[in-house]
Design a protein around this motif. Structure first.
Motif, PDB file in Angstrom:
ATOM      1  N   ASN A   1     -25.216   6.327  40.809  1.00 20.36           N
ATOM      2  CA  ASN A   1     -24.520   6.096  39.604  1.00 20.36           C
ATOM      3  C   ASN A   1     -24.470   4.675  38.884  1.00 20.36           C
ATOM      4  O   ASN A   1     -23.244   3.765  40.026  1.00 20.36           O
ATOM      5  CB  ASN A   1     -24.303   7.638  38.933  1.00 20.36           C
TER       6      ASN A   1
ATOM      7  N   HIS B   1     -31.635   0.659  42.881  1.00 22.29           N
ATOM      8  CA  HIS B   1     -32.857   2.516  42.756  1.00 22.29           C
ATOM      9  C   HIS B   1     -32.089   3.191  42.433  1.00 22.29           C
ATOM     10  O   HIS B   1     -31.849   4.297  43.085  1.00 22.29           O
ATOM     11  CB  HIS B   1     -34.520   2.751  43.814  1.00 22.29           C
TER      12      HIS B   1
ATOM     13  N   GLU C   1     -30.210   6.751  41.585  1.00 22.38           N
ATOM     14  CA  GLU C   1     -30.471   7.917  40.981  1.00 22.38           C
ATOM     15  C   GLU C   1     -30.327   8.061  39.685  1.00 22.38           C
ATOM     16  O   GLU C   1     -30.760   9.027  38.388  1.00 22.38           O
ATOM     17  CB  GLU C   1     -30.082   8.739  41.739  1.00 22.38           C
ATOM     18  N   GLU C   2     -28.933   7.486  39.535  1.00 21.57           N
ATOM     19  CA  GLU C   2     -28.568   8.065  37.437  1.00 21.57           C
ATOM     20  C   GLU C   2     -28.353   6.275  37.097  1.00 21.57           C
ATOM     21  O   GLU C   2     -28.227   5.306  37.791  1.00 21.57           O
ATOM     22  CB  GLU C   2     -27.392   8.671  37.582  1.00 21.57           C
TER      23      GLU C   2
ATOM     24  N   LEU D   1     -35.949   2.346  30.405  1.00 21.87           N
ATOM     25  CA  LEU D   1     -36.092   2.720  32.128  1.00 21.87           C
ATOM     26  C   LEU D   1     -36.518   4.024  31.822  1.00 21.87           C
ATOM     27  O   LEU D   1     -37.561   4.423  32.983  1.00 21.87           O
ATOM     28  CB  LEU D   1     -34.688   3.879  31.780  1.00 21.87           C
TER      29      LEU D   1
ATOM     30  N   TYR E   1     -37.729   6.526  34.478  1.00 24.85           N
ATOM     31  CA  TYR E   1     -36.436   7.248  34.296  1.00 24.85           C
ATOM     32  C   TYR E   1     -36.407   8.975  33.414  1.00 24.85           C
ATOM     33  O   TYR E   1     -37.709   8.422  32.629  1.00 24.85           O
ATOM     34  CB  TYR E   1     -35.488   6.775  33.508  1.00 24.85           C
ATOM     35  N   GLN E   2     -36.016   9.959  33.177  1.00 28.69           N
ATOM     36  CA  GLN E   2     -36.116  10.331  31.881  1.00 28.69           C
ATOM     37  C   GLN E   2     -34.352  11.045  31.370  1.00 28.69           C
ATOM     38  O   GLN E   2     -33.232  10.755  31.954  1.00 28.69           O
ATOM     39  CB  GLN E   2     -35.762  12.346  33.366  1.00 28.69           C
ATOM     40  N   GLN E   3     -34.669  11.180  30.497  1.00 25.36           N
ATOM     41  CA  GLN E   3     -33.601  10.813  29.845  1.00 25.36           C
ATOM     42  C   GLN E   3     -32.755  12.146  29.290  1.00 25.36           C
ATOM     43  O   GLN E   3     -33.535  13.180  28.582  1.00 25.36           O
ATOM     44  CB  GLN E   3     -33.532   9.998  28.109  1.00 25.36           C
TER      45      GLN E   3
ATOM     46  N   PHE F   1     -29.758   8.930  32.251  1.00 24.24           N
ATOM     47  CA  PHE F   1     -31.056   8.822  32.426  1.00 24.24           C
ATOM     48  C   PHE F   1     -30.734   8.897  33.896  1.00 24.24           C
ATOM     49  O   PHE F   1     -29.845   8.267  34.928  1.00 24.24           O
ATOM     50  CB  PHE F   1     -31.485   7.417  32.087  1.00 24.24           C
ATOM     51  N   ARG F   2     -32.514  10.211  34.476  1.00 16.53           N
ATOM     52  CA  ARG F   2     -31.842  10.403  35.844  1.00 16.53           C
ATOM     53  C   ARG F   2     -33.507   9.598  36.489  1.00 16.53           C
ATOM     54  O   ARG F   2     -34.570  10.061  35.324  1.00 16.53           O
ATOM     55  CB  ARG F   2     -31.173  11.735  35.781  1.00 16.53           C
ATOM     56  N   ARG F   3     -33.513   9.596  37.349  1.00 24.17           N
ATOM     57  CA  ARG F   3     -34.177   8.668  38.155  1.00 24.17           C
ATOM     58  C   ARG F   3     -35.403  10.134  38.532  1.00 24.17           C
ATOM     59  O   ARG F   3     -35.324  11.231  38.684  1.00 24.17           O
ATOM     60  CB  ARG F   3     -34.737   7.871  38.961  1.00 24.17           C
TER      61      ARG F   3
END
Length: 447
Positions: A203, A229, A231-232, A273, A278-280, A286-288
């Motif tokens: 992160n 890259h 993950e978070e 992002l 990435y997902q909020q 935010f998470r990849r």
């Protein structure tokens, strides 16, 4: 919600815990921990170990930490941490299974400790508390200067699944403006060492709203982070709080311009992002996409709110269903040093010293806050099952006002913030504080 209903500032307060620690007060009865935990579930506890040391103190920081550790202070601190762990584990008892489902080392900067001291920290968590660090998610915070190969090797070897590094900005001039002396080359080297460990989740923390920051320089930091890259990614708005190193020019115009800058940069960062897969998860997190499948996930924004939290260390909080408790809290460096010194000399860790009781109404607010501020929203049926009422029955004015502003919607049985609601999380959260908590926070004298 008629307090300033026409002009609620978007950045009122970062709600990372409710009730906030400034609402805690000394507990006259000093309840025994064995009594507090007697009726609590202990099969999925969270464990947090707090290390209150940093090599420098950033200008925006109001965390409970001090610069450096003269003499044998880290040794004395770990001695006290071990005494506390022994007392807390004994208070949990053995009449029912005690199991930890997650662990975290925070601060301060846990990697301020040497590699040998980090081994001892892990031993305290495992041998004194009974947490199996190789079997549960373990998150550890670090900094560019302290993410050395030997320290990271210890953490990886002891089962760390997530390393979070506070970069804040890849632009050296912005780092200096935030009173965070660092060079991008050193940051990149630290990130390389973290990736070399093979820890599943990296992160990176970034901050927007720094003096002199522009859309161009913000994009530069975002792209520099994306190159690894992670993950978070956490995107934090800059806050300037009392007794911290930063100060800003007073005045409504300056505040308004700064709010507009932060909102603009937040939206730019969010959209950038999202465009990169990435997902909020929340306003900040935010998470990849795809990162959560095989890699253990790090804690979401409300992880530090979980009931059944055991906090060790003089800056840590502990949560039972009926009481949140900790030690004294300060931001001023002199007061922090005194609290740490008192902690290292303490012999009795069997009682709660400072805290706040949680009644049914506060439990409802807490659940609503920690659920609603997540992008996935809150299940209305789950709320009703837990509390026997509907959210709209318990908080009719607040929820109606949020919906009226376009911040909240109910769909498919979920109460969920809209994109604009997520953007205004730091305005929405404080609106859900109870009058009693507001009063206690207002009466708190910063120290």
């Amino acid at each position: 919600m008629n307090r300033g209903a026409q002009s609620i500032r978007p950045y009122r307060s970062y709600v990372y815990a409710y009730p906030h620690k400034t609402s805690y007060r000394p507990l006259p009865e000093r309840p025994a921990l064995s009594e507090l935990w007697a009726g609590e579930r202990k099969d999925a506890l969270s464990l947090y170990l707090h290390i209150p040391f940093c090599e420098v103190r950033c200008g925006f920081c109001n965390l409970f930490t001090r610069i450096g550790a003269p003499g044998e202070l880290t040794t004395r601190y770990l001695d006290a941490l071990e005494r506390q762990a022994v007392a807390v584990r004994e208070a949990l008892g053995d009449t029912e299974p005690v199991r930890f489902a997650a662990a975290a080392f925070g601060g301060g900067t846990p990697t301020f400790l040497t590699a040998g001291e980090l081994e001892r920290l892990c031993d305290i968590a495992e041998r004194r508390m009974g947490a199996d660090l190789r079997e549960v998610p373990l998150s550890v915070e670090t900094s560019p200067a302290t993410a050395t190969a030997d320290r990271l090797a210890v953490l990886a070897g002891r089962g760390t699944t997530r390393v979070s590094i506070g970069v804040q900005s890849f632009v050296d001039a912005e780092a200096r403006a935030a009173v965070r002396p660092q060079r991008r080359a050193d940051v990149e080297a630290a990130l390389g060492r973290i990736r070399d460990t093979g820890v599943p989740v990296l992160n990176i923390d970034l901050i927007y709203g720094i003096d002199g920051q522009t859309e161009t320089t913000w994009r530069r930091s975002l792209d520099a982070a994306l190159a690894w890259h992670p993950e978070e990614l956490y995107l934090y708005p800059l806050y300037v709080r009392p007794l911290t190193g930063l100060g800003r020019q007073a005045g409504a115009d300056a505040d308004t311009a700064w709010d507009e800058q932060r909102l603009r940069l937040y939206r730019q960062g969010r959209d950038h992002l999202l465009a990169h897969g990435y997902q909020q998860v929340s306003m900040r997190m935010f998470r990849r996409g795809g990162a959560g499948g095989t890699a253990p996930r790090g804690p979401d924004d409300h992880a530090c709110q979980t009931d059944g939290m055991i906090g060790l260390g003089c800056g840590a909080r502990s949560y039972t269903s009926g009481l949140h408790y900790s030690f004294d809290y300060a931001v001023d460096m002199r007061r922090i040093r005194a609290i740490i010194d008192d902690y290292t000399e303490a012999a009795d860790f069997t009682r709660a010293e400072v805290g706040r009781r949680i009644d049914g109404g506060e439990a409802r607010r807490r659940h609503l806050l920690q659920s609603l501020l997540q992008a996935q929203g809150m299940e209305v049926a789950g709320y009703r099952e837990r509390f026997g009422s509907a959210p709209a029955e318990d908080f009719p004015g607040e929820l109606a006002a949020f919906a009226g502003r376009g911040w909240l919607e109910e769909t498919g049985g979920l109460l969920r913030l809209t994109p604009e609601g997520l953007a205004h999380s730091d305005a929405l959260g404080p609106e859900l504080f109870s009058p009693a908590v507001r009063h206690a926070m207002a009466a708190y004298e910063p120290k």
